[in-house]
Motif scaffolding. Structure first.
Motif, PDB file in Angstrom:
ATOM      1  N   CYS A 212       1.220  -1.497  -0.090  1.00  0.00           N
ATOM      2  CA  CYS A 212       0.034   0.027   0.078  1.00  0.00           C
ATOM      3  C   CYS A 212       0.775   1.437   0.003  1.00  0.00           C
ATOM      4  N   LEU A 213       2.279   0.850   0.337  1.00  0.00           N
ATOM      5  CA  LEU A 213       2.845   2.495   0.171  1.00  0.00           C
ATOM      6  C   LEU A 213       3.430   3.079  -0.698  1.00  0.00           C
ATOM      7  N   ASP A 214       3.094   4.614  -0.548  1.00  0.00           N
ATOM      8  CA  ASP A 214       2.779   5.786  -2.140  1.00  0.00           C
ATOM      9  C   ASP A 214       4.843   6.005  -1.050  1.00  0.00           C
ATOM     10  N   TYR A 215       5.148   6.232   0.148  1.00  0.00           N
ATOM     11  CA  TYR A 215       6.421   6.880   0.775  1.00  0.00           C
ATOM     12  C   TYR A 215       7.149   6.050   1.016  1.00  0.00           C
ATOM     13  N   ILE A 216       8.474   6.182   1.139  1.00  0.00           N
ATOM     14  CA  ILE A 216       9.570   5.660   1.490  1.00  0.00           C
ATOM     15  C   ILE A 216      10.053   6.428   2.730  1.00  0.00           C
ATOM     16  N   PHE A 217      10.406   7.194   4.298  1.00  0.00           N
ATOM     17  CA  PHE A 217      11.257   8.639   4.347  1.00  0.00           C
ATOM     18  C   PHE A 217      11.962   7.368   5.722  1.00  0.00           C
ATOM     19  N   CYS A 218      13.234   8.270   5.422  1.00  0.00           N
ATOM     20  CA  CYS A 218      14.649   7.848   6.404  1.00  0.00           C
ATOM     21  C   CYS A 218      14.922   8.869   6.596  1.00  0.00           C
ATOM     22  N   THR A 219      15.329   9.084   8.074  1.00  0.00           N
ATOM     23  CA  THR A 219      15.515  10.417   8.544  1.00  0.00           C
ATOM     24  C   THR A 219      16.747   9.961   8.144  1.00  0.00           C
ATOM     25  N   HIS A 220      18.144   9.199   8.216  1.00  0.00           N
ATOM     26  CA  HIS A 220      19.299   9.655   8.415  1.00  0.00           C
ATOM     27  C   HIS A 220      20.230   7.617   8.363  1.00  0.00           C
ATOM     28  N   ASP A 221      21.130   8.372   7.720  1.00  0.00           N
ATOM     29  CA  ASP A 221      22.574   6.886   7.674  1.00  0.00           C
ATOM     30  C   ASP A 221      22.913   6.319   8.550  1.00  0.00           C
ATOM     31  N   HIS A 222      21.916   6.307   9.337  1.00  0.00           N
ATOM     32  CA  HIS A 222      22.448   4.937  10.577  1.00  0.00           C
ATOM     33  C   HIS A 222      21.601   3.881  10.352  1.00  0.00           C
ATOM     34  N   GLY A 223      22.020   2.637  10.936  1.00  0.00           N
ATOM     35  CA  GLY A 223      20.914   0.959  10.524  1.00  0.00           C
ATOM     36  C   GLY A 223      20.012   0.962  10.610  1.00  0.00           C
ATOM     37  N   ASP A 224      20.023   1.557  11.548  1.00  0.00           N
ATOM     38  CA  ASP A 224      18.542   1.387  12.386  1.00  0.00           C
ATOM     39  C   ASP A 224      17.399   2.513  12.041  1.00  0.00           C
ATOM     40  N   HIS A 225      17.874   3.576  10.859  1.00  0.00           N
ATOM     41  CA  HIS A 225      17.400   4.285  10.100  1.00  0.00           C
ATOM     42  C   HIS A 225      16.666   4.462   9.189  1.00  0.00           C
ATOM     43  N   TYR A 226      17.805   3.869   8.702  1.00  0.00           N
ATOM     44  CA  TYR A 226      17.672   3.763   7.051  1.00  0.00           C
ATOM     45  C   TYR A 226      18.272   2.727   6.777  1.00  0.00           C
ATOM     46  N   ASP A 227      17.550   1.370   7.075  1.00  0.00           N
ATOM     47  CA  ASP A 227      18.278  -0.186   6.957  1.00  0.00           C
ATOM     48  C   ASP A 227      17.861  -0.518   5.307  1.00  0.00           C
ATOM     49  N   PRO A 228      19.346  -0.726   4.318  1.00  0.00           N
ATOM     50  CA  PRO A 228      18.976  -0.694   2.570  1.00  0.00           C
ATOM     51  C   PRO A 228      17.990  -2.502   2.459  1.00  0.00           C
ATOM     52  N   GLU A 229      18.068  -2.917   3.651  1.00  0.00           N
ATOM     53  CA  GLU A 229      17.495  -4.222   3.553  1.00  0.00           C
ATOM     54  C   GLU A 229      16.486  -4.349   3.299  1.00  0.00           C
ATOM     55  N   SER A 230      15.474  -3.555   4.403  1.00  0.00           N
ATOM     56  CA  SER A 230      14.820  -3.417   4.700  1.00  0.00           C
ATOM     57  C   SER A 230      13.941  -1.929   3.472  1.00  0.00           C
ATOM     58  N   VAL A 231      14.200  -1.656   2.997  1.00  0.00           N
ATOM     59  CA  VAL A 231      13.610  -0.243   2.244  1.00  0.00           C
ATOM     60  C   VAL A 231      13.715  -1.402   0.757  1.00  0.00           C
ATOM     61  N   ARG A 232      14.816  -1.725   0.325  1.00  0.00           N
ATOM     62  CA  ARG A 232      14.334  -2.783  -0.391  1.00  0.00           C
ATOM     63  C   ARG A 232      13.573  -3.677  -0.617  1.00  0.00           C
ATOM     64  N   LEU A 233      13.054  -4.582   0.170  1.00  0.00           N
ATOM     65  CA  LEU A 233      11.671  -5.790   0.754  1.00  0.00           C
ATOM     66  C   LEU A 233      10.746  -4.586   0.652  1.00  0.00           C
ATOM     67  N   LEU A 234      10.618  -3.690   1.129  1.00  0.00           N
ATOM     68  CA  LEU A 234       9.525  -2.314   1.067  1.00  0.00           C
ATOM     69  C   LEU A 234       9.177  -2.209  -0.587  1.00  0.00           C
ATOM     70  N   LYS A 235      10.330  -1.784  -1.090  1.00  0.00           N
ATOM     71  CA  LYS A 235      10.278  -1.725  -2.788  1.00  0.00           C
ATOM     72  C   LYS A 235      10.180  -2.713  -3.303  1.00  0.00           C
ATOM     73  N   LYS A 236      10.051  -3.897  -3.217  1.00  0.00           N
ATOM     74  CA  LYS A 236       9.367  -5.299  -4.165  1.00  0.00           C
ATOM     75  C   LYS A 236       8.456  -4.874  -4.066  1.00  0.00           C
TER      76      LYS A 236
END
Length: 287
Positions: free
Chosen positions: A80-104
């Motif tokens: 259902c997502l339109d946007y994925i927000f990440c506040t900064h480049d720390h692994g519990d805020h920007y987790d590439p694996e999580s974003v990749r799965l959500l983008k899938k």
């Protein structure tokens, strides 16, 4: 637990706010929230993997990131997502694996970040056309969302002319509700005043704080629960939602202390406690 994950994933996909309801907000653990209106859905700082646990498995207990709660949803099945927000480049805020799965599951979803995070997204293979930059000097229109970044100070500002502030919070206006997500920050002069100007209805604010042991271990600091509550009060935030606790054994806080503090001190904002699997329902008469 798999059945619980499937059930919550289906609920998030299918449920929309009902009569007299503005928003549904699901806590995903740590600082992660999925927010859904009748017209749009977005997630902020999703950490839906064990990436940090794997990355720190050979480290000592003072820094090893052991998950205290299971991943609550099946991220690649969120649709259902339109946007994925990440506040900064720390692994519990920007987790590439999580974003990749959500983008899938949401290939058209855009990723909204401060400029300093853009190189990491490009490095991790996310297309440039999927990235939206939200700066502290501008208001960014993301479909039906109006977005503004607020500088965070995570021990230091670490500001650069090239990339601006690398740690930010987001002020997001949706369906007439003004949300503030603090990301990671400590108190600094002018923060309360900047937030007060935004007339914030709902503040999602980190409360894990800091201490000498964590500082020695290399953790960067956040507001304590007392400081976060005082910030919410000073900024005139109507409702506070505490977060950034209960995820990692090495860097957490007891939310019960926050609850006691809020209940024992008059004049504090109202608060909503997030619970995994149970949406916070933001009604029209609460705003």
């Amino acid at each position: 637990m798999t059945g619980d994950r499937e059930k919550l994933t289906r609920e998030i996909n299918d449920r929309i706010p009902g009569n007299n309801q503005k928003l549904l907000i699901w806590w995903l653990g740590q600082s992660g929230f999925l927010i859904k209106s009748r017209n749009t859905a977005f997630v902020i700082d999703p950490y839906l993997s064990t990436a940090l646990e794997e990355a720190t498995k050979d480290m000592g207990p003072e820094i090893r990131h052991i998950r205290m709660m299971p991943v609550p949803v099946i991220p690649e099945q969120i649709r259902c997502l339109d946007y994925i927000f990440c506040t900064h480049d720390h692994g519990d805020h920007y987790d590439p694996e999580s974003v990749r799965l959500l983008k899938k599951g949401n290939p058209s979803a855009k990723i909204v970040v401060p400029l300093a995070l853009r190189p990491s997204l490009i490095r991790d293979g996310f297309p440039e056309e999927d990235i939206i930059i939200a700066g502290t000097e501008m208001v960014c229109q993301c479909g039906k969302l109006e977005v503004k970044a607020i500088a965070g100070k995570h021990n230091e500002f670490d500001y650069s002319k090239a990339c601006g502030f690398p740690y930010v919070g987001f002020v997001i206006r949706v369906e007439g509700v003004c949300i503030y997500h603090s990301g990671d920050t400590i108190l600094y002069e002018g923060l309360s005043e900047a937030l007060r100007k935004e007339a914030i209805d709902l503040g999602m604010m980190a409360i894990n704080g800091y201490d000498d042991e964590r500082i020695r271990a290399g953790f960067q600091s956040n507001c304590t629960y007392r400081e976060a509550a005082g910030l919410a009060k000073g900024a005139g935030i109507k409702w506070m939602v505490p977060c950034h606790y209960g995820m990692f054994t090495a860097n957490t806080e007891q939310v019960e202390k926050y609850v006691n503090y809020m209940n024992e001190n008059p004049g504090m904002p109202d608060y909503l406690l997030p619970v995994i699997g149970e949406p916070l329902i933001i009604k029209e008469d609460r705003i």
